[in-house]
Write an enzyme that holds these catalytic residues in place. Structure first.
Site, short mmCIF file in Angstrom:
data_model
loop_
_atom_site.label_atom_id
_atom_site.label_comp_id
_atom_site.label_asym_id
_atom_site.label_seq_id
_atom_site.Cartn_x
_atom_site.Cartn_y
_atom_site.Cartn_z
N CYS A 2 34.98 6.35 -26.32
CA CYS A 2 36.39 6.29 -26.61
C CYS A 2 37.01 4.90 -26.56
O CYS A 2 36.44 3.93 -25.95
CB CYS A 2 37.15 7.24 -25.78
SG CYS A 2 36.88 8.93 -25.30
N ARG A 27 33.31 3.00 -30.48
CA ARG A 27 33.14 3.61 -29.24
C ARG A 27 33.45 5.22 -29.41
O ARG A 27 33.22 6.03 -28.19
CB ARG A 27 34.19 3.09 -28.34
CG ARG A 27 34.23 1.56 -28.44
CD ARG A 27 35.51 1.14 -27.37
NE ARG A 27 35.33 1.60 -25.98
CZ ARG A 27 34.84 0.90 -24.93
NH1 ARG A 27 34.15 -0.32 -25.33
NH2 ARG A 27 34.48 1.35 -23.86
N TRP A 73 35.49 9.90 -28.26
CA TRP A 73 34.23 10.57 -28.39
C TRP A 73 34.20 11.80 -27.38
O TRP A 73 34.33 11.46 -26.07
CB TRP A 73 33.13 9.53 -27.85
CG TRP A 73 31.65 10.03 -28.03
CD1 TRP A 73 31.07 9.90 -29.22
CD2 TRP A 73 30.90 10.36 -26.92
NE1 TRP A 73 29.84 10.49 -28.96
CE2 TRP A 73 29.37 10.93 -27.41
CE3 TRP A 73 31.06 10.85 -25.73
CZ2 TRP A 73 28.56 11.38 -26.81
CZ3 TRP A 73 30.09 11.31 -24.97
CH2 TRP A 73 28.81 11.67 -25.27
N ASN A 100 40.02 6.64 -21.60
CA ASN A 100 38.36 6.28 -21.72
C ASN A 100 37.58 6.62 -20.41
O ASN A 100 38.09 6.08 -19.55
CB ASN A 100 38.15 5.21 -22.31
CG ASN A 100 36.65 4.45 -22.22
OD1 ASN A 100 35.99 5.31 -22.37
ND2 ASN A 100 36.61 3.36 -21.88
N GLY A 101 36.83 7.52 -20.44
CA GLY A 101 36.13 7.73 -19.12
C GLY A 101 35.94 9.30 -18.94
O GLY A 101 35.90 10.12 -19.76
N GLU A 488 10.85 2.54 -30.81
CA GLU A 488 12.17 2.05 -31.21
C GLU A 488 12.26 2.46 -32.89
O GLU A 488 13.57 2.88 -33.25
CB GLU A 488 12.24 0.46 -31.05
CG GLU A 488 13.43 -0.08 -31.83
CD GLU A 488 14.71 0.15 -31.36
OE1 GLU A 488 14.72 0.89 -30.21
OE2 GLU A 488 15.65 -0.03 -31.92
N LYS A 492 15.26 4.76 -34.05
CA LYS A 492 16.19 4.45 -35.23
C LYS A 492 16.09 5.66 -36.34
O LYS A 492 17.27 6.00 -36.96
CB LYS A 492 15.65 3.27 -36.08
CG LYS A 492 15.84 1.94 -35.13
CD LYS A 492 17.18 1.51 -35.19
CE LYS A 492 17.84 2.04 -33.87
NZ LYS A 492 17.69 1.25 -32.70
N GLU A 495 18.03 8.71 -35.16
CA GLU A 495 19.45 8.27 -34.74
C GLU A 495 20.44 8.46 -36.03
O GLU A 495 21.71 8.73 -36.11
CB GLU A 495 19.52 7.12 -34.16
CG GLU A 495 20.85 6.44 -33.75
CD GLU A 495 20.71 5.13 -32.97
OE1 GLU A 495 19.84 4.58 -33.28
OE2 GLU A 495 21.75 4.87 -32.24
N HIS A 511 -4.83 14.08 -27.60
CA HIS A 511 -4.40 14.85 -26.58
C HIS A 511 -3.11 15.90 -26.66
O HIS A 511 -2.75 16.32 -25.64
CB HIS A 511 -3.93 13.96 -25.14
CG HIS A 511 -5.26 13.22 -24.78
ND1 HIS A 511 -6.06 13.37 -24.04
CD2 HIS A 511 -5.34 11.68 -25.16
CE1 HIS A 511 -7.00 12.51 -24.00
NE2 HIS A 511 -6.42 11.37 -24.50
N LYS A 610 28.79 3.76 -30.02
CA LYS A 610 28.19 2.29 -29.93
C LYS A 610 28.12 2.43 -28.33
O LYS A 610 26.82 1.86 -27.85
CB LYS A 610 28.87 1.45 -30.71
CG LYS A 610 28.18 0.06 -30.38
CD LYS A 610 26.87 -0.21 -31.31
CE LYS A 610 26.18 -1.30 -31.24
NZ LYS A 610 25.07 -1.20 -31.69
#
Ligand code: M6R
Length: 615
Positions: A2, A27, A73, A100-101, A488, A492, A495, A511, A610
């Site tokens: 947030c 955020r 968020w 925020n939190g 990575e 990407k 996401e 395997h 983010k």
């Protein structure tokens, strides 16, 4: 997560609040809202983006001289207008709160406040704060005292901004475990989750510390420390001048921040390496004045990070072991912080983070210290972040602000920094001759140009993206130091395109995951011309023989040829130890173009934010 903005000034502050929220959308962007004082507290909220809130503001011609605003968020309660901040409590005096939190004891507090007669209108933990302040206002001599009593009962992390209808001339803010700064203007005072939100208004910033509480008026401010509900005398915190420019957070000619940030990598890496590109040697002082002393005692490394930054750590492990001969453990911060690892005083703890505000990374770093690790180093992109402020040594990646949720230039600049760290440690341990160091510096000098030429493959990647966009799953393969690059690449893709993607060390294929391979499962492979190439080629054969469709990013001299179901895009000749950095770019481009074809929101993928400032 947030984002919070607060403003109190001699002018209409609504544009400041909205500009700030737009900057803070990285955020969180599930819902947005604001409260301003204009004949009482006036609240506007919307589900969805800040742009929706802006439409309401325009329709209703909202204006005022003081206000607090929020982009969310969702943690507690679905993303909806009802759960959007600010939250209100109407006892004797109406209170508005943005937060925020995460408040960990919100359920107990909610029950207690319900018994006291408070009615809850949302599912959020934040509403508890509003009612708790209102409750404490009944028995205290003003909002500052009421907020300090309320926060003394909160468990968890928060940055809050609070307004009171009966005293519209003041905003109260407080932080504990979530970032918050003050902005000092000539005609007003401000607060925000980060500096970017206030750049158009002021560059004079004060970074609040955990436990701080501050009062903002249009012409003055005061900061206090709050411990267990007790307020200290007024304290001073240093005023910083922010060097960030608002140009750095403009999109320029690009369609998305992610695209801009992918293409900024040659300059971002050049900026990060600036201090060594014209030097004859890579020196410990790059990491801080105490680096030489601390590195001389270093017997191993423990790297703590999350997401993309964790992948950077995994690459670094190969370098540190191979070049510097140092043992290195890389841990997902959220796992490390809840284990009982055995600490070693002379194992240097390295926190890697783009934002420097990732809650799990910060907590893991503190935990490592508490367990007995003596020294710590931050590799971070934000100079004023909590991570930078809590470590003994630091190296600032100079990628510039990274706005796209998918991390790109932060990753390649982290890799460049970690290679410098490796070289310094290798030299101090007599593992690297000066000839080899000179060769590494020459390779680093060439790196920005090599990145630039790697970006030229974009049109070929675009062609692949069309075919990829029809798939629901993908496998990414790599070996050795390129295995984390495959991880990575998979991160990407999932996401931003929402295609399920998994990475495997290609030796692991048989395997288990080989059972998944068919025409519907594209297999992306990273094929550098290194000592593992022949092994990788065998793994590719295993896929090909079972009808799998291979998409290979191969160094030019690997002699992997196109054939039916085997597609190849060629990169330059093998780039030696820098190869993982170069091989990252095609995977970023692939994810970006697949997302474009699929029409997803590239810069703000669903459900993400983010900066992950909650655990
Ligand atoms: O700011 P940090 O580097 O600490 O962030 C860590 C992760 O949240 C971040 O890398 C995340 O995985 C990215 N969105 C991936 O692109």
């Amino acid at each position: 997560m947030c984002g919070i903005v607060g403003a109190i000034a001699e002018k209409n502050i609504v544009p400041v609040l909205l500009d700030g929220l737009f900057c803070l959308e990285y955020r969180g962007y599930d819902s947005a809202g604001l409260v301003i004082t204009n004949n009482g507290l006036q609240r506007l909220r919307t589900a969805g983006r800040v742009a929706e809130l802006e439409k309401k503001v325009v329709e209703q011609k909202t204006n005022g001289f003081a206000g607090i605003a929020h982009t969310r968020w969702a943690t507690h309660g679905e993303p909806s207008e009802r759960n959007a901040h600010p939250h209100l409590s109407s006892a004797e005096s109406k209170i508005a709160v943005v937060h925020n939190g995460i408040i960990e004891n919100h359920e107990i507090m909610r029950k207690r406040l319900q018994v006291e007669g408070f009615r809850f209108d949302s599912d959020t933990d934040t509403e508890v704060i509003a009612h708790l302040i209102a409750f404490n206002l009944r028995k205290s001599d003003g909002l500052l005292r009421a907020v300090s009593l309320a926060i003394s009962e909160l468990q968890g992390a928060y940055a809050i901004a609070v307004m009171e209808e009966n005293h519209p001339e003041r905003i109260i803010v407080a932080r504990n475990g979530a970032p918050l700064l003050l902005g000092l203007g000539e005609q007003g005072n401000y607060a925000a989750s980060d500096a970017s939100a206030l750049l158009k208004t002021t560059r004079s910033m004060i970074y609040l510390e955990d436990g701080d509480i501050a009062e903002l008026y249009k012409d003055r401010y005061a900061i206090f420390e709050c411990r267990n509900g007790d307020l200290s005398q007024e304290i001073k915190r240093p005023v910083h001048h922010s060097d960030l420019t608002s140009d750095a957070i403009d999109m320029g000619p690009y369609a998305h921040f992610m695209q801009k940030e992918i293409f900024e990598q040659p300059s971002a890496v050049a900026n990060t390496l600036e201090m060594v590109l014209n030097a004859q040697a890579i020196l410990p002082g790059l990491f801080g004045s105490a680096a030489e002393r601390i590195f001389s005692q270093t017997k191993g490394l423990l790297i703590l990070a999350c997401g993309t930054s964790y992948h950077a750590g995994l690459v670094a492990r190969y370098w540190l072991e191979t070049i510097a001969g140092l043992p290195c453990t890389v841990e997902i911060a959220s796992e490390y912080r809840y284990r009982n690892p055995i600490a070693d005083a002379h194992t240097l703890v390295v926190g890697i983070s783009q934002s420097g505000e990732t809650a799990d990374t910060l907590a893991a770093m503190s935990y490592a210290k508490a367990l007995g690790h003596l020294h710590s180093l931050a590799i971070c992109n934000v100079a004023e972040s909590a991570l930078i402020r809590q470590t003994d040594l630091r190296f600032l990646t100079r990628a510039g602000p990274e706005i796209g949720v998918a991390s790109t230039k932060a990753f390649t600049t982290q890799l460049a920094s970690l290679l410098l760290l490796t070289i310094v440690l290798a030299k101090m341990r007599n593992k690297l001759s000066s000839e080899k160091e000179t060769a590494v510096i020459a390779a680093l000098r060439h790196l920005p140009a090599a990145l630039q030429s790697t970006l030229q493959i974009e049109p070929e990647v675009q062609e692949w993206a069309q075919r990829f966009s029809e798939k629901r799953h993908a496998l990414f393969l790599g070996r050795g130091v390129h295995y984390p690059i495959a991880m990575e690449g998979a991160l990407k893709l999932k996401e931003i395109s929402y295609i399920h993607a998994e990475a495997y060390a290609s030796g692991e294929l048989k395997h288990g995951p080989l059972a998944l391979v068919d025409r519907e499962m594209p297999v992306v492979a990273i094929a550098p011309n290194d000592q593992l190439l022949s092994k990788l080629k065998s793994n590719l054969q295993e896929v090909h023989a079972r009808g799998g469709e291979l998409y290979v990013f191969a160094d030019a001299d690997t002699q992997i040829e196109e054939s039916n179901q085997l597609h190849v895009i060629r990169l330059a000749e093998h780039a030696g130890i820098l190869s993982p950095i170069l091989h990252t770019l095609p995977l970023q481009l692939l994810a970006y173009h697949v997302a474009l074809v699929k029409g997803t929101d590239v810069d703000k993928p669903r459900n993400l934010a983010k900066a992950v400032t909650v655990e």
